[in-house]
Design a protein around this motif. Structure first.
Motif, PDB file in Angstrom:
ATOM      1  N   PRO A  40       8.622   5.518  19.086  1.00 36.47           N
ATOM      2  CA  PRO A  40       8.497   6.659  20.215  1.00 36.47           C
ATOM      3  C   PRO A  40       8.280   7.890  19.801  1.00 36.47           C
ATOM      4  O   PRO A  40       8.933   8.295  18.523  1.00 36.47           O
ATOM      5  N   ALA A  41       7.492   8.929  20.521  1.00 38.75           N
ATOM      6  CA  ALA A  41       7.716  10.197  20.099  1.00 38.75           C
ATOM      7  C   ALA A  41       8.818  11.060  20.053  1.00 38.75           C
ATOM      8  O   ALA A  41       9.681  10.652  20.687  1.00 38.75           O
ATOM      9  N   SER A  42       8.941  12.211  19.083  1.00 36.80           N
ATOM     10  CA  SER A  42       9.967  12.808  19.033  1.00 36.80           C
ATOM     11  C   SER A  42      10.630  13.498  20.543  1.00 36.80           C
ATOM     12  O   SER A  42      11.842  13.360  20.824  1.00 36.80           O
ATOM     13  N   VAL A  43       9.662  13.768  21.213  1.00 35.81           N
ATOM     14  CA  VAL A  43      10.063  14.104  22.592  1.00 35.81           C
ATOM     15  C   VAL A  43      10.693  13.267  23.322  1.00 35.81           C
ATOM     16  O   VAL A  43      11.855  13.466  24.013  1.00 35.81           O
ATOM     17  N   ARG A  48      16.150  10.668  25.113  1.00 36.74           N
ATOM     18  CA  ARG A  48      16.754   9.524  25.210  1.00 36.74           C
ATOM     19  C   ARG A  48      18.221   9.805  24.619  1.00 36.74           C
ATOM     20  O   ARG A  48      19.543   9.287  25.083  1.00 36.74           O
ATOM     21  N   TYR A  49      18.382  10.551  23.279  1.00 41.00           N
ATOM     22  CA  TYR A  49      19.579  10.800  22.987  1.00 41.00           C
ATOM     23  C   TYR A  49      20.358  12.170  23.060  1.00 41.00           C
ATOM     24  O   TYR A  49      21.491  12.420  22.728  1.00 41.00           O
ATOM     25  N   GLY A  50      19.665  12.934  23.992  1.00 37.79           N
ATOM     26  CA  GLY A  50      20.253  14.058  24.440  1.00 37.79           C
ATOM     27  C   GLY A  50      20.287  15.386  23.224  1.00 37.79           C
ATOM     28  O   GLY A  50      21.212  15.921  23.016  1.00 37.79           O
ATOM     29  N   VAL A  51      19.314  15.302  22.469  1.00 39.51           N
ATOM     30  CA  VAL A  51      19.235  16.374  21.219  1.00 39.51           C
ATOM     31  C   VAL A  51      17.951  17.039  21.363  1.00 39.51           C
ATOM     32  O   VAL A  51      16.945  16.758  22.141  1.00 39.51           O
ATOM     33  N   ARG A  53      14.356  18.186  19.526  1.00 38.86           N
ATOM     34  CA  ARG A  53      13.255  17.547  19.093  1.00 38.86           C
ATOM     35  C   ARG A  53      13.399  17.552  17.248  1.00 38.86           C
ATOM     36  O   ARG A  53      13.104  16.738  16.786  1.00 38.86           O
ATOM     37  N   HIS A  54      13.757  18.743  16.838  1.00 41.01           N
ATOM     38  CA  HIS A  54      13.911  18.916  15.522  1.00 41.01           C
ATOM     39  C   HIS A  54      15.020  17.862  14.939  1.00 41.01           C
ATOM     40  O   HIS A  54      15.078  17.664  13.660  1.00 41.01           O
ATOM     41  N   THR A  55      15.949  17.417  15.688  1.00 36.46           N
ATOM     42  CA  THR A  55      17.074  16.591  15.104  1.00 36.46           C
ATOM     43  C   THR A  55      16.426  15.308  15.129  1.00 36.46           C
ATOM     44  O   THR A  55      16.517  14.680  14.154  1.00 36.46           O
ATOM     45  N   VAL A  56      15.385  14.968  16.136  1.00 40.50           N
ATOM     46  CA  VAL A  56      14.830  13.505  15.917  1.00 40.50           C
ATOM     47  C   VAL A  56      13.960  13.670  14.343  1.00 40.50           C
ATOM     48  O   VAL A  56      13.749  12.722  14.076  1.00 40.50           O
ATOM     49  N   ARG A  57      13.393  14.836  14.570  1.00 36.32           N
ATOM     50  CA  ARG A  57      12.425  14.689  13.281  1.00 36.32           C
ATOM     51  C   ARG A  57      13.008  14.726  12.133  1.00 36.32           C
ATOM     52  O   ARG A  57      12.504  14.175  10.944  1.00 36.32           O
ATOM     53  N   GLN A  58      14.168  15.144  11.960  1.00 38.62           N
ATOM     54  CA  GLN A  58      15.121  15.180  10.611  1.00 38.62           C
ATOM     55  C   GLN A  58      15.377  13.764  10.608  1.00 38.62           C
ATOM     56  O   GLN A  58      15.589  13.247   9.378  1.00 38.62           O
ATOM     57  N   ALA A  59      15.706  12.936  11.518  1.00 37.76           N
ATOM     58  CA  ALA A  59      15.865  11.410  11.448  1.00 37.76           C
ATOM     59  C   ALA A  59      14.720  10.854  10.805  1.00 37.76           C
ATOM     60  O   ALA A  59      14.661   9.786  10.080  1.00 37.76           O
ATOM     61  N   PHE A  60      13.493  10.988  11.452  1.00 41.26           N
ATOM     62  CA  PHE A  60      12.098  10.699  11.114  1.00 41.26           C
ATOM     63  C   PHE A  60      12.186  10.765   9.289  1.00 41.26           C
ATOM     64  O   PHE A  60      11.589  10.078   8.573  1.00 41.26           O
ATOM     65  N   VAL A  71       5.326   9.263   8.334  1.00 46.24           N
ATOM     66  CA  VAL A  71       5.130  10.404   9.324  1.00 46.24           C
ATOM     67  C   VAL A  71       3.675  11.060   8.898  1.00 46.24           C
ATOM     68  O   VAL A  71       3.592  11.495   7.859  1.00 46.24           O
ATOM     69  N   SER A  72       2.993  11.276   9.622  1.00 45.17           N
ATOM     70  CA  SER A  72       1.585  11.860   9.484  1.00 45.17           C
ATOM     71  C   SER A  72       1.024  12.365  10.776  1.00 45.17           C
ATOM     72  O   SER A  72       1.339  11.973  11.756  1.00 45.17           O
ATOM     73  N   ARG A  73       0.229  13.337  10.665  1.00 37.50           N
ATOM     74  CA  ARG A  73      -0.354  13.946  11.831  1.00 37.50           C
ATOM     75  C   ARG A  73      -1.521  13.312  12.457  1.00 37.50           C
ATOM     76  O   ARG A  73      -2.113  12.537  11.674  1.00 37.50           O
ATOM     77  N   GLY A  74      -1.459  13.066  13.688  1.00 33.57           N
ATOM     78  CA  GLY A  74      -2.408  12.184  14.503  1.00 33.57           C
ATOM     79  C   GLY A  74      -1.988  11.049  14.500  1.00 33.57           C
ATOM     80  O   GLY A  74      -2.565  10.278  15.347  1.00 33.57           O
ATOM     81  N   ARG A  75      -1.286  10.639  13.884  1.00 34.10           N
ATOM     82  CA  ARG A  75      -0.755   9.114  13.964  1.00 34.10           C
ATOM     83  C   ARG A  75       0.598   8.816  14.149  1.00 34.10           C
ATOM     84  O   ARG A  75       1.096   7.730  14.483  1.00 34.10           O
ATOM     85  N   GLY A  76       1.342  10.057  14.243  1.00 34.12           N
ATOM     86  CA  GLY A  76       2.936   9.949  14.660  1.00 34.12           C
ATOM     87  C   GLY A  76       3.584   9.298  13.359  1.00 34.12           C
ATOM     88  O   GLY A  76       3.404   9.671  12.319  1.00 34.12           O
ATOM     89  N   THR A  77       4.683   8.349  13.813  1.00 34.26           N
ATOM     90  CA  THR A  77       5.617   7.918  12.793  1.00 34.26           C
ATOM     91  C   THR A  77       5.654   6.582  12.752  1.00 34.26           C
ATOM     92  O   THR A  77       5.801   5.831  13.970  1.00 34.26           O
ATOM     93  N   GLN A  78       4.925   5.857  12.026  1.00 32.34           N
ATOM     94  CA  GLN A  78       4.531   4.291  11.978  1.00 32.34           C
ATOM     95  C   GLN A  78       5.603   3.774  11.018  1.00 32.34           C
ATOM     96  O   GLN A  78       6.032   4.357   9.703  1.00 32.34           O
TER      97      GLN A  78
END
Length: 249
Positions: A40-43, A48-51, A53-60, A71-78
């Protein structure tokens, strides 16, 4: 934010990004997300977690460091597929090495041509500068997934009709050599570097342009160490694991 606590703090006292990373890792391990699936996208996860987006990106980023996602531009996190181990030893045969692991290796010929060899390549092969060389391009797959593309150089005088032999051998160098009575050959050297994929390489390997690739420049020889083959290969870095073994086998 939907939570009353700071977005870097979980209810168990741990950081929020780690809590999210652990939850996603568990979902991947349980098969909820399979190799190639996009998380799922960082947004969406931030909501969902109440945080933030940069917190989710750190998890990624943490999951990427563990090799679980890409993690790549255009494809998201796979979710990252398991890497294919590629053995580099005294003898290097993609199909043989993969076959021992239950992986189906296959190749196809992309192009063949005769060229006037550059001085360095000719010297490596023990030929005069400008000698006629075969330039053969191929694409390799593991279980149907593109893993590498390479350009091979060989002497035209030593291997007449190699373009036809290579195609007939299903783009297998080992099988093609057997058509010339060469039952065995060895790896003299392998030089590994890394760079970003060109647009053409990315298209062949089905990765994004600018994705990191591993580059291998290798020289093969007869058992008496007479060089006969040069190959410059480009491998999808996210799909390969190079296993370097002592040249004593």
């Amino acid at each position: 934010m939907t939570s009353g606590m700071p977005d870097n703090q979980g209810s168990d006292g741990g950081t929020a990004w780690r809590r999210i990373a652990d939850a996603l890792a568990a979902s991947i391990e349980q098969g909820e997300y399979e190799p190639g699936d996009t998380l799922p996208a960082s947004v969406a996860l931030a909501e969902r977690y109440g945080v933030h987006r940069h917190t989710v990106r750190q998890a990624f980023r943490h999951l990427a460091e563990r090799g679980l996602v890409t993690v790549s531009r255009g494809r998201g996190t796979q979710v990252t597929a398991p890497r294919f181990p590629y053995r580099l030893g005294r003898r290097v045969s993609m199909r043989s090495n993969f076959g021992k692991l239950g992986i189906i290796g296959s190749s196809e010929t992309l192009s063949t041509a005769q060229i006037a060899g550059e001085a360095e390549a000719c010297e490596t092969l023990g030929l005069k500068a400008g000698a006629a060389l075969w330039q053969v391009e191929g694409l390799s797959r593991a279980d149907g997934t593109p893993i590498g593309t390479g350009v091979h150089w060989l002497s035209v005088a030593r291997f007449p009709g190699f373009d036809t032999a290579f195609r007939a051998a299903g783009a297998s160098m080992t099988a093609a050599f057997k058509a010339y009575g060469i039952e065995d050959y060895v790896r003299l050297s392998t030089r590994l570097t890394a760079r970003l994929a060109s647009e053409r390489e990315a298209a062949l390997l089905q990765i994004e342009p600018g994705t990191a690739v591993m580059v291998s420049l290798a020289i093969d020889a007869l058992p008496d160490l007479t060089p006969i083959h040069i190959v410059n290969s480009v491998f999808a870095g996210e799909r390969m694991e190079m296993v370097v073994e002592p040249f004593g086998d």
